[in-house]
Design a protein around this motif. Structure first.
Motif, PDB file in Angstrom:
ATOM      1  N   ARG A  57      10.820  -7.384   3.798  1.00 10.70           N
ATOM      2  CA  ARG A  57      11.958  -6.967   4.615  1.00 10.70           C
ATOM      3  C   ARG A  57      13.208  -7.816   4.383  1.00 10.70           C
ATOM      4  NH1 ARG A  57      10.648  -3.221   8.719  1.00 10.70           N
ATOM      5  NH2 ARG A  57      12.892  -3.110   8.963  1.00 10.70           N
ATOM      6  N   THR A  58      13.029  -9.087   4.086  1.00 14.38           N
ATOM      7  CA  THR A  58      14.197  -9.960   3.954  1.00 14.38           C
ATOM      8  C   THR A  58      14.376 -10.541   2.554  1.00 14.38           C
ATOM      9  OG1 THR A  58      12.852 -11.819   4.753  1.00 14.38           O
ATOM     10  CG2 THR A  58      14.146 -10.626   6.386  1.00 14.38           C
ATOM     11  N   ARG A  59      13.304 -10.532   1.752  1.00  8.42           N
ATOM     12  CA  ARG A  59      13.383 -11.019   0.370  1.00  8.42           C
ATOM     13  C   ARG A  59      12.071 -10.664  -0.324  1.00  8.42           C
ATOM     14  NH1 ARG A  59      12.540 -17.530   1.437  1.00  8.42           N
ATOM     15  NH2 ARG A  59      10.738 -17.661   0.062  1.00  8.42           N
ATOM     16  N   PRO A  60      11.970 -10.816  -1.643  1.00 13.03           N
ATOM     17  CA  PRO A  60      10.705 -10.508  -2.314  1.00 13.03           C
ATOM     18  C   PRO A  60       9.549 -11.303  -1.704  1.00 13.03           C
ATOM     19  CG  PRO A  60      12.439 -10.825  -3.928  1.00 13.03           C
ATOM     20  CD  PRO A  60      13.024 -11.208  -2.605  1.00 13.03           C
ATOM     21  N   GLY A  61       8.389 -10.634  -1.585  1.00 11.79           N
ATOM     22  CA  GLY A  61       7.265 -11.282  -0.926  1.00 11.79           C
ATOM     23  C   GLY A  61       5.945 -10.981  -1.602  1.00 11.79           C
ATOM     24  N   LYS A  62       4.883 -11.427  -0.967  1.00 13.44           N
ATOM     25  CA  LYS A  62       3.538 -11.217  -1.489  1.00 13.44           C
ATOM     26  C   LYS A  62       2.622 -10.756  -0.362  1.00 13.44           C
ATOM     27  CE  LYS A  62       3.773 -14.706  -5.178  1.00 13.44           C
ATOM     28  NZ  LYS A  62       3.162 -15.938  -5.741  1.00 13.44           N
ATOM     29  N   CYS A  63       1.720  -9.835  -0.705  1.00 14.86           N
ATOM     30  CA  CYS A  63       0.707  -9.372   0.245  1.00 14.86           C
ATOM     31  C   CYS A  63      -0.666  -9.697  -0.331  1.00 14.86           C
ATOM     32  CB  CYS A  63       0.839  -7.873   0.501  1.00 14.86           C
ATOM     33  SG  CYS A  63      -0.491  -7.201   1.535  1.00 14.86           S
ATOM     34  N   TYR A  64      -1.413 -10.514   0.399  1.00 15.97           N
ATOM     35  CA  TYR A  64      -2.767 -10.883  -0.018  1.00 15.97           C
ATOM     36  C   TYR A  64      -3.765 -10.019   0.757  1.00 15.97           C
ATOM     37  CZ  TYR A  64      -0.495 -15.044  -1.936  1.00 15.97           C
ATOM     38  OH  TYR A  64       0.309 -15.897  -2.647  1.00 15.97           O
ATOM     39  N   ARG A  65      -4.426  -9.137   0.067  1.00 14.72           N
ATOM     40  CA  ARG A  65      -5.419  -8.265   0.705  1.00 14.72           C
ATOM     41  C   ARG A  65      -6.800  -8.887   0.558  1.00 14.72           C
ATOM     42  NH1 ARG A  65      -2.944  -2.331  -1.156  1.00 14.72           N
ATOM     43  NH2 ARG A  65      -1.383  -2.263   0.518  1.00 14.72           N
ATOM     44  N   LEU A  66      -7.453  -9.108   1.690  1.00 13.29           N
ATOM     45  CA  LEU A  66      -8.750  -9.780   1.686  1.00 13.29           C
ATOM     46  C   LEU A  66      -9.880  -8.787   1.401  1.00 13.29           C
ATOM     47  CD1 LEU A  66      -8.280 -12.126   4.786  1.00 13.29           C
ATOM     48  CD2 LEU A  66      -7.713 -12.553   2.379  1.00 13.29           C
ATOM     49  N   TYR A  67      -9.643  -7.932   0.420  1.00 11.98           N
ATOM     50  CA  TYR A  67     -10.634  -6.946   0.005  1.00 11.98           C
ATOM     51  C   TYR A  67     -10.277  -6.498  -1.405  1.00 11.98           C
ATOM     52  CZ  TYR A  67      -6.786  -4.237   2.065  1.00 11.98           C
ATOM     53  OH  TYR A  67      -5.554  -3.752   2.413  1.00 11.98           O
ATOM     54  N   PRO A  68     -11.258  -6.034  -2.155  1.00 13.02           N
ATOM     55  CA  PRO A  68     -10.998  -5.597  -3.533  1.00 13.02           C
ATOM     56  C   PRO A  68     -10.217  -4.289  -3.569  1.00 13.02           C
ATOM     57  CG  PRO A  68     -13.335  -6.089  -3.171  1.00 13.02           C
ATOM     58  CD  PRO A  68     -12.689  -6.029  -1.832  1.00 13.02           C
ATOM     59  N   SER A  69      -9.597  -4.021  -4.694  1.00 13.03           N
ATOM     60  CA  SER A  69      -8.855  -2.771  -4.865  1.00 13.03           C
ATOM     61  C   SER A  69      -9.780  -1.565  -4.764  1.00 13.03           C
ATOM     62  CB  SER A  69      -8.131  -2.766  -6.212  1.00 13.03           C
ATOM     63  OG  SER A  69      -9.056  -2.928  -7.280  1.00 13.03           O
ATOM     64  N   SER A  70     -11.056  -1.728  -5.143  1.00 13.66           N
ATOM     65  CA  SER A  70     -12.005  -0.611  -5.062  1.00 13.66           C
ATOM     66  C   SER A  70     -12.238  -0.186  -3.619  1.00 13.66           C
ATOM     67  CB  SER A  70     -13.337  -1.002  -5.721  1.00 13.66           C
ATOM     68  OG  SER A  70     -13.902  -2.140  -5.077  1.00 13.66           O
ATOM     69  N   VAL A  71     -12.200  -1.140  -2.688  1.00 14.57           N
ATOM     70  CA  VAL A  71     -12.354  -0.808  -1.263  1.00 14.57           C
ATOM     71  C   VAL A  71     -11.151   0.009  -0.791  1.00 14.57           C
ATOM     72  CG1 VAL A  71     -12.431  -1.766   1.084  1.00 14.57           C
ATOM     73  CG2 VAL A  71     -13.834  -2.777  -0.736  1.00 14.57           C
ATOM     74  N   TYR A  72      -9.952  -0.423  -1.182  1.00 13.23           N
ATOM     75  CA  TYR A  72      -8.736   0.316  -0.826  1.00 13.23           C
ATOM     76  C   TYR A  72      -8.782   1.737  -1.382  1.00 13.23           C
ATOM     77  CZ  TYR A  72      -3.813   1.741  -0.861  1.00 13.23           C
ATOM     78  OH  TYR A  72      -2.654   2.443  -0.704  1.00 13.23           O
ATOM     79  N   ASN A  73      -9.148   1.885  -2.633  1.00 17.06           N
ATOM     80  CA  ASN A  73      -9.124   3.197  -3.293  1.00 17.06           C
ATOM     81  C   ASN A  73     -10.249   4.117  -2.845  1.00 17.06           C
ATOM     82  OD1 ASN A  73      -6.824   2.676  -4.947  1.00 17.06           O
ATOM     83  ND2 ASN A  73      -8.100   1.441  -6.319  1.00 17.06           N
ATOM     84  N   ASP A  74     -11.445   3.567  -2.633  1.00 12.70           N
ATOM     85  CA  ASP A  74     -12.627   4.403  -2.412  1.00 12.70           C
ATOM     86  C   ASP A  74     -13.066   4.522  -0.959  1.00 12.70           C
ATOM     87  OD1 ASP A  74     -12.636   4.587  -5.159  1.00 12.70           O
ATOM     88  OD2 ASP A  74     -14.138   3.008  -5.435  1.00 12.70           O
ATOM     89  N   GLU A  75     -12.751   3.513  -0.124  1.00 10.66           N
ATOM     90  CA  GLU A  75     -13.297   3.503   1.228  1.00 10.66           C
ATOM     91  C   GLU A  75     -12.266   3.783   2.314  1.00 10.66           C
ATOM     92  OE1 GLU A  75     -15.728   0.139   2.169  1.00 10.66           O
ATOM     93  OE2 GLU A  75     -16.612   0.031   0.155  1.00 10.66           O
ATOM     94  N   PHE A  76     -11.029   3.363   2.105  1.00  9.23           N
ATOM     95  CA  PHE A  76     -10.014   3.566   3.141  1.00  9.23           C
ATOM     96  C   PHE A  76      -9.662   5.047   3.258  1.00  9.23           C
ATOM     97  CE2 PHE A  76      -7.752  -0.843   3.332  1.00  9.23           C
ATOM     98  CZ  PHE A  76      -8.978  -1.435   3.609  1.00  9.23           C
ATOM     99  N   LEU A  77      -9.547   5.531   4.492  1.00  6.86           N
ATOM    100  CA  LEU A  77      -9.027   6.875   4.717  1.00  6.86           C
ATOM    101  C   LEU A  77      -7.557   6.915   4.306  1.00  6.86           C
ATOM    102  CD1 LEU A  77     -10.498   7.576   8.276  1.00  6.86           C
ATOM    103  CD2 LEU A  77     -11.336   8.478   6.104  1.00  6.86           C
TER     104      LEU A  77
END
Length: 657
Positions: A295-315
């Motif tokens: 929102r105020t400058r370039p940042g980083k998001c650390y997701r405490l889960y693998p990309s496969s969980v995001y792609n395959d399990e999240f609605l």
């Protein structure tokens, strides 16, 4: 004028609004949609023909955004720009831009179903799919369909499925507005952690040691205050729930740690049980969380889960609240509208709830006399709908007025309406403190939690609402002050409904009044008719009545304790049935079997098919039409007589026409 991306599209937006009754605006994070759209419409003259209303799903958003808009326009909050949330109204006759919760707007529509006081309604943050917002979507579609309203509707979101909403509103136009979002680097974990609490803490410390300055926002399932500025030369590590996903910018945040989970309240209509479950978030929520870092400058998001969980399990999207909560209040609201062509079971929802949920709501309303056996709303039901309470508490207040114990019932309703734990003993820390200080708060006189809540408030009242008394007794000062304000406003609402003053006085020299407890418990029994439980003879638990035949236990925090012989009451009512480590009844009160018997008989005669009937009004009576009973003489236990009398009055009027 604020320098935000949406301002560049002002001419296009206003032209589209002029030509269409409904417009969907997909405004990316940081576009300025929440603060700027209302100001654009005001500049275009829409405030001359009515208020520009901006309902929000969350109280904190309604207040904060209203404050920001008032500041940008250089006006005093509460005058040209104001807000209205439950139990707090900061508006005036000058108000032309009004931020309010979606629940408050629904309540306003009871008095004016056509919403004629508004020229434009901006349904903001619609992607959250709150229960009230979904009801509003159906209501405004109905108003536009019958073509009896000049109301303009804007539906805004950062992530809403615009095509789906457009189709719902007969292919209305969809405008896309880019956001002001700096790039955010997404970093996934290699594997799912065993404990996301420990993993989040470790990641936060790692960021603090290795990364440049910038605050850290951690999305977890429990919450602290997030908007307080940090001391000088300090890095904030903010822990927040999904409240920080939308609407508001938490200044200074550069790093986001996303646990991937959220606490979600869910209702099972087949058991009548609530559960507060930790569930995986949706992709929409994950993307919203990541956006907070840019929102105020370039940042980083650390997701405490693998990309496969995001792609395959999240609605893809969050399950709408309307599909995971009790609908009794919503069904009562719809039946209370002066729109005779609304059919509850055929009401047009963006995502319809299950028929089981609607049937459960109809049963609840029938058992507390809000609708009759044909599904038609009663005068009692219409009055209940005017109170900003859940149906069980609304019904209790009405019955308490007849029994002469309204003052006590108002206190109980206000205490139960506080959205936080007020009392010591409800958490481990306050319990330890209470034992150390040898505190001696009232114990409910053996009747249960509702009476204990009443006694505690009355003790505070006896001290002239001394804040120090709350602190000494381990009570939450802010919560108790909120209860006091709620009680005052409920009293004013009841007087307005009754069209005159009510007996809500309390003795300065308070003392235990067993007769008041008797009548209060009777009133509670009527209000909680759908929430009765019978003690199991051979179990240390209760069987909930009606359609929820199951054995549950009294919550350990309850003031309801066994008698000298170790026996619990034969019948109790409960405010909530929750599933944690096991099914528990919370906030209990013992009731007499003779009060419960007529309700049990009524349960056995429920015909859901008949309850799904029309929305014709049985009686236009108000609370003032209900005679006040002699409290000393007691009151009939069979409430069927009053329902039958109302039915006979209706048939008599019908015969004269």
């Amino acid at each position: 004028m604020a320098n935000l991306p949406i301002v560049q599209f002002e001419e296009k937006i206003i032209k589209t609004v002029e030509q269409n009754p409904v417009v969907v605006i997909i405004g990316e994070t940081g576009s300025g949609k929440s603060t700027q759209l209302s100001q654009m419409l005001r500049r275009s003259g829409y405030s001359k023909s009515g208020i520009i209303g901006v309902p929000q799903p969350r109280r904190v958003a309604a207040v904060s955004v209203a404050r920001r808009v008032a500041q940008e326009l250089g006006v005093r909050l509460g005058e040209e720009v104001g807000y209205a949330i439950r139990f707090e109204d900061r508006t005036s006759e000058k108000t032309c831009i009004k931020y309010l919760t979606d629940g408050v707007l629904l309540r306003e529509s009871l008095a004016n179903p056509m919403l004629n006081q508004y020229s434009v309604i901006i349904l903001d943050e619609a992607h959250e799919r709150s229960l009230n917002t979904d009801i509003l979507l159906g209501l405004v579609k109905h108003l536009i369909t019958i073509k009896k309203s000049n109301l303009k509707i804007l539906i805004t979101s950062a992530t809403l499925d615009g095509e789906k909403v457009s189709k719902f509103f007969s292919d209305c136009p969809v405008l896309n507005v880019p956001g002001k979002l700096y790039p955010v680097e997404i970093l996934y974990s290699k594997e799912r952690p065993k404990s996301y609490h420990e993993s989040a803490l470790k990641k936060a410390l790692d960021i603090h040691v290795r990364e440049p300055e910038g605050d850290v926002l951690i999305f977890m399932t429990g919450q602290v205050r997030v908007f307080s500025p940090p001391p000088p030369n300090c890095r904030r590590i903010i822990v927040a729930t999904n409240i920080a996903e939308t609407s508001l910018t938490v200044d200074g945040v550069v790093y986001v740690i996303d646990s991937g989970y959220v606490k979600q309240r869910q209702y099972n209509p087949s058991t009548g049980m609530y559960s507060l479950d930790v569930v995986q978030i949706s992709k929409v929520q994950a993307n919203q969380r990541a956006g907070r870092a840019g929102r105020t400058r370039p940042g980083k998001c650390y997701r405490l889960y693998p990309s496969s969980v995001y792609n395959d399990e999240f609605l893809d999207v969050t399950v709408p609240e309307i599909q995971r909560c009790s609908l009794a209040g919503s069904v009562l609201y719809l039946k209370s509208l002066d729109l005779s062509d609304i059919d509850i079971l055929k009401f047009d929802f963006l995502d319809p709830p299950s028929s089981e949920s609607l049937e459960d709501a109809l049963r609840q309303l029938y058992l507390i006399d809000a609708i009759d056996e044909n599904g038609q709303i009663t005068s009692i039901g219409r009055t209940m709908a005017e109170l900003p309470l859940e149906p069980s508490l609304s019904r209790t207040l009405m019955e308490a007025n007849e029994y002469g114990c309204l003052s006590q019932a108002l206190t109980v309703a206000a205490m139960l309406s506080a959205e936080t734990a007020l009392l010591p003993g409800r958490s481990k820390d306050t319990e330890k403190k209470r034992k150390q200080n040898n505190l001696d708060l009232p114990d409910g006189s053996g009747w249960g939690d509702h009476i204990q809540l009443l006694q505690i408030y009355e003790c505070w009242h006896q001290t002239d609402y001394n804040i120090d008394w709350c602190k000494v007794n381990g009570l939450q000062v802010r919560g108790m002050t909120f209860v006091k304000d709620v009680r005052k406003q409920l009293c004013q609402i009841m007087e307005k409904i009754a069209k005159g003053p009510l007996d809500v006085r309390r003795s300065r020299r308070w003392r235990e009044n067993q007769q008041d407890y008797y009548h209060l418990r009777k009133a509670l029994c009527v209000g909680y008719a759908n929430q009765l439980a019978e003690r199991m003879i051979h179990h240390n638990g209760y069987r909930t009545l009606g359609f929820k035949a199951q054995t549950v236990q009294v919550h350990p925090s309850s003031a309801l304790k066994p008698d000298e012989e170790g026996k619990l009451a034969d019948y109790i009512l409960y405010h909530e049935l929750v599933a944690t480590t096991r099914p528990y009844l919370r906030n209990l009160c013992s009731v007499d079997i003779k009060w419960a018997t007529p309700i049990i008989n009524k349960i056995n005669k429920v015909n859901v098919n008949k309850l799904s009937g029309g929305v014709a009004h049985v009686d236009d009576g108000k609370l003032s039409d209900l005679p006040k009973k002699d409290a000393a003489a007691g009151a009939p236990d069979d409430h069927e007589n009053r329902i039958q009398a109302a039915r006979e009055r209706f048939l008599a009027r019908k015969g004269k026409k």
